[in-house]
Design a protein around this motif. Structure first.
Motif, PDB file in Angstrom:
ATOM      1  N   GLN A 129      10.839   7.465   4.536  1.00 39.95           N
ATOM      2  CA  GLN A 129      10.983   6.054   4.886  1.00 39.95           C
ATOM      3  C   GLN A 129      10.065   5.734   6.063  1.00 39.95           C
ATOM      4  OE1 GLN A 129      14.958   4.388   5.212  1.00 39.95           O
ATOM      5  NE2 GLN A 129      14.338   3.017   6.864  1.00 39.95           N
ATOM      6  N   TYR A 130       9.312   4.639   5.934  1.00 41.20           N
ATOM      7  CA  TYR A 130       8.416   4.175   7.000  1.00 41.20           C
ATOM      8  C   TYR A 130       8.816   2.753   7.378  1.00 41.20           C
ATOM      9  CZ  TYR A 130       5.606   7.957   4.942  1.00 41.20           C
ATOM     10  OH  TYR A 130       5.172   9.155   4.433  1.00 41.20           O
ATOM     11  N   SER A 131       8.970   2.525   8.669  1.00 39.06           N
ATOM     12  CA  SER A 131       9.407   1.210   9.156  1.00 39.06           C
ATOM     13  C   SER A 131       8.455   0.706  10.232  1.00 39.06           C
ATOM     14  CB  SER A 131      10.840   1.291   9.701  1.00 39.06           C
ATOM     15  OG  SER A 131      11.733   1.784   8.719  1.00 39.06           O
ATOM     16  N   ASP A 132       7.184   0.624   9.902  1.00 37.14           N
ATOM     17  CA  ASP A 132       6.157   0.281  10.881  1.00 37.14           C
ATOM     18  C   ASP A 132       5.744  -1.182  10.833  1.00 37.14           C
ATOM     19  OD1 ASP A 132       5.610   3.112  11.850  1.00 37.14           O
ATOM     20  OD2 ASP A 132       5.195   3.319   9.705  1.00 37.14           O
ATOM     21  N   HIS A 133       6.220  -1.927   9.817  1.00 34.42           N
ATOM     22  CA  HIS A 133       5.857  -3.335   9.683  1.00 34.42           C
ATOM     23  C   HIS A 133       7.052  -4.227   9.997  1.00 34.42           C
ATOM     24  CE1 HIS A 133       1.891  -2.684   7.841  1.00 34.42           C
ATOM     25  NE2 HIS A 133       2.446  -1.645   7.235  1.00 34.42           N
ATOM     26  N   ASP A 134       6.737  -5.448  10.430  1.00 37.76           N
ATOM     27  CA  ASP A 134       7.774  -6.427  10.738  1.00 37.76           C
ATOM     28  C   ASP A 134       7.858  -7.530   9.704  1.00 37.76           C
ATOM     29  OD1 ASP A 134       8.351  -5.086  13.132  1.00 37.76           O
ATOM     30  OD2 ASP A 134       6.760  -6.174  14.197  1.00 37.76           O
ATOM     31  N   ASP A 135       6.961  -7.505   8.727  1.00 39.19           N
ATOM     32  CA  ASP A 135       6.956  -8.548   7.702  1.00 39.19           C
ATOM     33  C   ASP A 135       6.775  -7.894   6.336  1.00 39.19           C
ATOM     34  OD1 ASP A 135       7.007 -11.041   6.547  1.00 39.19           O
ATOM     35  OD2 ASP A 135       5.532 -11.924   7.905  1.00 39.19           O
ATOM     36  N   PHE A 136       6.825  -8.679   5.277  1.00 44.36           N
ATOM     37  CA  PHE A 136       6.888  -8.162   3.913  1.00 44.36           C
ATOM     38  C   PHE A 136       5.701  -7.273   3.565  1.00 44.36           C
ATOM     39  CE2 PHE A 136       4.516 -12.113   3.591  1.00 44.36           C
ATOM     40  CZ  PHE A 136       3.520 -11.853   2.660  1.00 44.36           C
ATOM     41  N   ILE A 137       5.976  -6.259   2.746  1.00 44.37           N
ATOM     42  CA  ILE A 137       4.930  -5.400   2.188  1.00 44.37           C
ATOM     43  C   ILE A 137       4.407  -6.092   0.935  1.00 44.37           C
ATOM     44  CG2 ILE A 137       4.372  -3.135   1.255  1.00 44.37           C
ATOM     45  CD1 ILE A 137       5.098  -3.141   4.228  1.00 44.37           C
ATOM     46  N   SER A 138       3.118  -6.418   0.942  1.00 41.82           N
ATOM     47  CA  SER A 138       2.561  -7.226  -0.139  1.00 41.82           C
ATOM     48  C   SER A 138       1.934  -6.402  -1.256  1.00 41.82           C
ATOM     49  CB  SER A 138       1.516  -8.191   0.420  1.00 41.82           C
ATOM     50  OG  SER A 138       0.494  -7.488   1.114  1.00 41.82           O
ATOM     51  N   ASP A 139       1.369  -5.228  -0.928  1.00 42.24           N
ATOM     52  CA  ASP A 139       0.664  -4.469  -1.958  1.00 42.24           C
ATOM     53  C   ASP A 139       0.475  -3.028  -1.512  1.00 42.24           C
ATOM     54  OD1 ASP A 139      -0.551  -4.049  -4.375  1.00 42.24           O
ATOM     55  OD2 ASP A 139      -2.369  -5.184  -3.935  1.00 42.24           O
ATOM     56  N   PHE A 140       0.237  -2.155  -2.511  1.00 42.60           N
ATOM     57  CA  PHE A 140      -0.042  -0.735  -2.288  1.00 42.60           C
ATOM     58  C   PHE A 140      -1.301  -0.330  -3.046  1.00 42.60           C
ATOM     59  CE2 PHE A 140       4.792  -0.264  -2.169  1.00 42.60           C
ATOM     60  CZ  PHE A 140       4.858  -0.003  -0.809  1.00 42.60           C
ATOM     61  N   ASP A 141      -1.973   0.704  -2.531  1.00 46.09           N
ATOM     62  CA  ASP A 141      -2.895   1.490  -3.339  1.00 46.09           C
ATOM     63  C   ASP A 141      -2.819   2.924  -2.838  1.00 46.09           C
ATOM     64  OD1 ASP A 141      -4.589   2.092  -5.373  1.00 46.09           O
ATOM     65  OD2 ASP A 141      -6.291   0.934  -4.648  1.00 46.09           O
ATOM     66  N   PHE A 142      -3.231   3.856  -3.704  1.00 41.19           N
ATOM     67  CA  PHE A 142      -3.006   5.270  -3.417  1.00 41.19           C
ATOM     68  C   PHE A 142      -4.216   6.085  -3.822  1.00 41.19           C
ATOM     69  CE2 PHE A 142      -1.245   9.469  -4.755  1.00 41.19           C
ATOM     70  CZ  PHE A 142      -0.756   9.871  -3.516  1.00 41.19           C
ATOM     71  N   ASP A 143      -4.629   7.002  -2.944  1.00 33.36           N
ATOM     72  CA  ASP A 143      -5.695   7.945  -3.257  1.00 33.36           C
ATOM     73  C   ASP A 143      -5.081   9.297  -3.588  1.00 33.36           C
ATOM     74  OD1 ASP A 143      -8.560   8.879  -3.272  1.00 33.36           O
ATOM     75  OD2 ASP A 143      -7.763  10.163  -1.696  1.00 33.36           O
ATOM     76  N   THR A 144      -5.288   9.737  -4.803  1.00 38.74           N
ATOM     77  CA  THR A 144      -4.637  10.959  -5.283  1.00 38.74           C
ATOM     78  C   THR A 144      -5.150  12.200  -4.571  1.00 38.74           C
ATOM     79  OG1 THR A 144      -4.378   9.920  -7.461  1.00 38.74           O
ATOM     80  CG2 THR A 144      -4.121  12.313  -7.333  1.00 38.74           C
ATOM     81  N   ASP A 145      -6.458  12.284  -4.333  1.00 39.80           N
ATOM     82  CA  ASP A 145      -7.034  13.499  -3.762  1.00 39.80           C
ATOM     83  C   ASP A 145      -6.498  13.784  -2.359  1.00 39.80           C
ATOM     84  OD1 ASP A 145      -8.496  13.880  -6.040  1.00 39.80           O
ATOM     85  OD2 ASP A 145     -10.303  12.891  -5.268  1.00 39.80           O
ATOM     86  N   SER A 146      -6.445  12.745  -1.519  1.00 39.83           N
ATOM     87  CA  SER A 146      -5.997  12.943  -0.138  1.00 39.83           C
ATOM     88  C   SER A 146      -4.512  12.655   0.052  1.00 39.83           C
ATOM     89  CB  SER A 146      -6.809  12.051   0.805  1.00 39.83           C
ATOM     90  OG  SER A 146      -6.589  10.680   0.507  1.00 39.83           O
ATOM     91  N   LYS A 147      -3.822  12.281  -1.025  1.00 40.35           N
ATOM     92  CA  LYS A 147      -2.391  11.934  -0.962  1.00 40.35           C
ATOM     93  C   LYS A 147      -2.141  10.834   0.086  1.00 40.35           C
ATOM     94  CE  LYS A 147      -0.969  15.029  -3.978  1.00 40.35           C
ATOM     95  NZ  LYS A 147      -2.292  15.443  -4.455  1.00 40.35           N
ATOM     96  N   THR A 148      -3.040   9.848   0.105  1.00 43.49           N
ATOM     97  CA  THR A 148      -2.975   8.792   1.116  1.00 43.49           C
ATOM     98  C   THR A 148      -2.534   7.469   0.496  1.00 43.49           C
ATOM     99  OG1 THR A 148      -4.735   9.839   2.399  1.00 43.49           O
ATOM    100  CG2 THR A 148      -4.270   7.533   2.871  1.00 43.49           C
ATOM    101  N   LEU A 149      -1.497   6.882   1.071  1.00 48.11           N
ATOM    102  CA  LEU A 149      -0.981   5.578   0.665  1.00 48.11           C
ATOM    103  C   LEU A 149      -1.457   4.531   1.660  1.00 48.11           C
ATOM    104  CD1 LEU A 149       0.977   3.825  -1.099  1.00 48.11           C
ATOM    105  CD2 LEU A 149       2.765   4.423   0.572  1.00 48.11           C
ATOM    106  N   VAL A 150      -2.031   3.434   1.140  1.00 43.66           N
ATOM    107  CA  VAL A 150      -2.453   2.311   1.975  1.00 43.66           C
ATOM    108  C   VAL A 150      -1.616   1.104   1.589  1.00 43.66           C
ATOM    109  CG1 VAL A 150      -4.385   0.902   2.771  1.00 43.66           C
ATOM    110  CG2 VAL A 150      -4.791   3.255   2.010  1.00 43.66           C
ATOM    111  N   ALA A 151      -1.052   0.424   2.589  1.00 43.46           N
ATOM    112  CA  ALA A 151      -0.182  -0.723   2.341  1.00 43.46           C
ATOM    113  C   ALA A 151      -0.665  -1.930   3.128  1.00 43.46           C
ATOM    114  CB  ALA A 151       1.258  -0.388   2.743  1.00 43.46           C
ATOM    115  N   SER A 152      -0.566  -3.110   2.528  1.00 45.62           N
ATOM    116  CA  SER A 152      -0.877  -4.363   3.220  1.00 45.62           C
ATOM    117  C   SER A 152       0.408  -5.124   3.482  1.00 45.62           C
ATOM    118  CB  SER A 152      -1.843  -5.213   2.386  1.00 45.62           C
ATOM    119  OG  SER A 152      -1.297  -5.486   1.103  1.00 45.62           O
ATOM    120  N   SER A 153       0.380  -5.977   4.496  1.00 44.05           N
ATOM    121  CA  SER A 153       1.618  -6.647   4.897  1.00 44.05           C
ATOM    122  C   SER A 153       1.363  -8.083   5.328  1.00 44.05           C
ATOM    123  CB  SER A 153       2.295  -5.886   6.045  1.00 44.05           C
ATOM    124  OG  SER A 153       1.601  -6.120   7.260  1.00 44.05           O
ATOM    125  N   GLY A 154       2.451  -8.844   5.325  1.00 46.25           N
ATOM    126  CA  GLY A 154       2.384 -10.234   5.746  1.00 46.25           C
ATOM    127  C   GLY A 154       2.176 -10.415   7.232  1.00 46.25           C
TER     128      GLY A 154
END
Length: 377
Positions: free
Chosen positions: A138-163
């Motif tokens: 669980q990650y709670s680093d944003h104060d507003d809605f999570i709008s979208d995700f994308d994921f890089d399989t090789d580095s196991k990295t999740l990128v999230a955008s927020s309001g």
């Protein structure tokens, strides 16, 4: 382009919040504001679409869908914070996890065969093990809605955008956030990873495409201005090209670095576009809008043109290499010639970045199905 190349438009009596393409078959699932979920087999030509099933697992709006890796299950998220799983063949509810989030869930993405990511209106991101249905992170680093995700399989990295105007970066194997961008003072609504993981393109409320360099998350390194309204959704066509869906109802094709507007795929008149996605075989780009429809656009010309350009470029490169080899042989004149003596010269500037081969790899055979919670049901 002849209209019979596309399947018929899917028309509903209420707003379509989201839809998802099956990973291997010509099947599309749609999520409605009423809580209904529809599964349709789409077939080119007039009157050929086949409705498979229609269910309403929740009275609250269904906000997101994601097929399982093997396509046997369909994950759903709802306004009441519930995560569910449906049998794709029958529409039967396999799993229902109420109160998975304290806030309405806004985003969902299957990251690996076994890990599902969800983000809610309060800014919380959760990772789930689909084999057990248990929360793993669980990650709670944003104060507003999570709008979208994308994921890089090789580095196991999740990128999230927020309001709240930031993007955040996570290694899904670690409990803490890796990085967060500077606040753009603008809602960030959509994103995708391009350029072989060298860039991240992010759409904003003000109609600006912010482009981030991978690993340099402090601020965007480039911007593309030109959308008159918000960029609510982005879909990657290939590593150099994206499609954008805007609140002015228009779907645009944009080249990334060099940034260039290529043209318009289609439109939903003046109705805002909620989502655009590419089919499993990259034949159709589909879009849903506030006009209560899902429309299909034949985009084979986009991918076929790109393939031809890459093949021509590769052929030209090989011809140049052959010419260079012939020239070296003629000038070298044997072991004692000028071609072999003295200094070795590299054909590329060692300080210049090496261009990557952007051709898509050949499709691999489907992986063996891993155990999942569908197997036990």
């Amino acid at each position: 382009m002849s209209g019979n190349l596309q399947p018929d438009t899917l028309t509903y009596k209420s707003t379509v919040f989201d839809f998802a393409f099956h990973p291997t078959e010509n099947i599309i699932a749609t999520a409605l504001i009423t809580g209904h979920i529809n599964c349709v087999k789409y077939i080119p030509g007039s009157g050929n679409n086949e409705s498979l099933w229609n269910v309403r697992p929740s009275k609250k709006s269904c906000r997101g869908l994601a097929f399982s890796h093997d396509g046997a299950g369909l994950f759903t998220v709802s306004k009441d914070g519930t995560i569910g799983a449906l049998d794709v063949n029958t529409g039967d509810v396999l799993i229902k996890k109420p109160d998975a989030h304290d806030q309405p869930i806004n985003s969902i993405k299957l990251l690996t065969e076994t890990i599902l990511a969800t983000g809610d209106d309060g800014g919380t991101i959760k990772l789930w093990d689909v084999r057990t249905g248990s929360e793993t992170m669980q990650y709670s680093d944003h104060d507003d809605f999570i709008s979208d995700f994308d994921f890089d399989t090789d580095s196991k990295t999740l990128v999230a955008s927020s309001g709240q105007g930031t993007i955040s970066v996570y290694d899904i194997r670690k409990p803490n956030m890796l990085a967060m961008s500077a606040n753009q003072d603008d809602e960030l609504l959509s994103l995708c990873i391009v350029k072989d993981r060298r860039k991240v393109v992010v759409g904003s409320q003000e109609g600006v495409l912010n482009i981030y360099s991978w690993g340099d998350w402090g601020d965007c390194t480039d911007r593309f201005i030109g959308h008159p309204n918000s960029i609510d959704t982005i879909c990657k066509i290939d590593e150099d090209t994206v499609a954008t869906g805007s609140s002015d109802g228009i779907i645009r094709i944009i080249d990334i670095l060099p940034n260039k507007f290529q043209g318009i795929v289609g439109e939903h008149e003046d109705f805002p576009i909620e989502c655009i996605r590419l089919s499993h075989d990259k034949t159709y780009l589909a879009s849903c809008s506030h006009d209560d429809t899902v429309r299909f656009w034949d985009v084979r010309y986009l991918t076929s043109n790109r393939d031809e350009e890459e093949d021509d470029s590769q052929e030209a490169q090989e011809m140049n290499e052959d010419k260079d080899d012939d020239s070296d042989h003629e000038e070298g004149g044997g072991e004692g010639g000028a071609g072999s003596g003295g200094m070795d010269v590299d054909s590329d500037d060692s300080d210049a970045p090496k261009k990557k081969d952007n051709r898509r790899p050949k499709k691999q055979a489907p992986a063996q199905s891993n155990p999942s919670f569908f197997d036990d049901l």
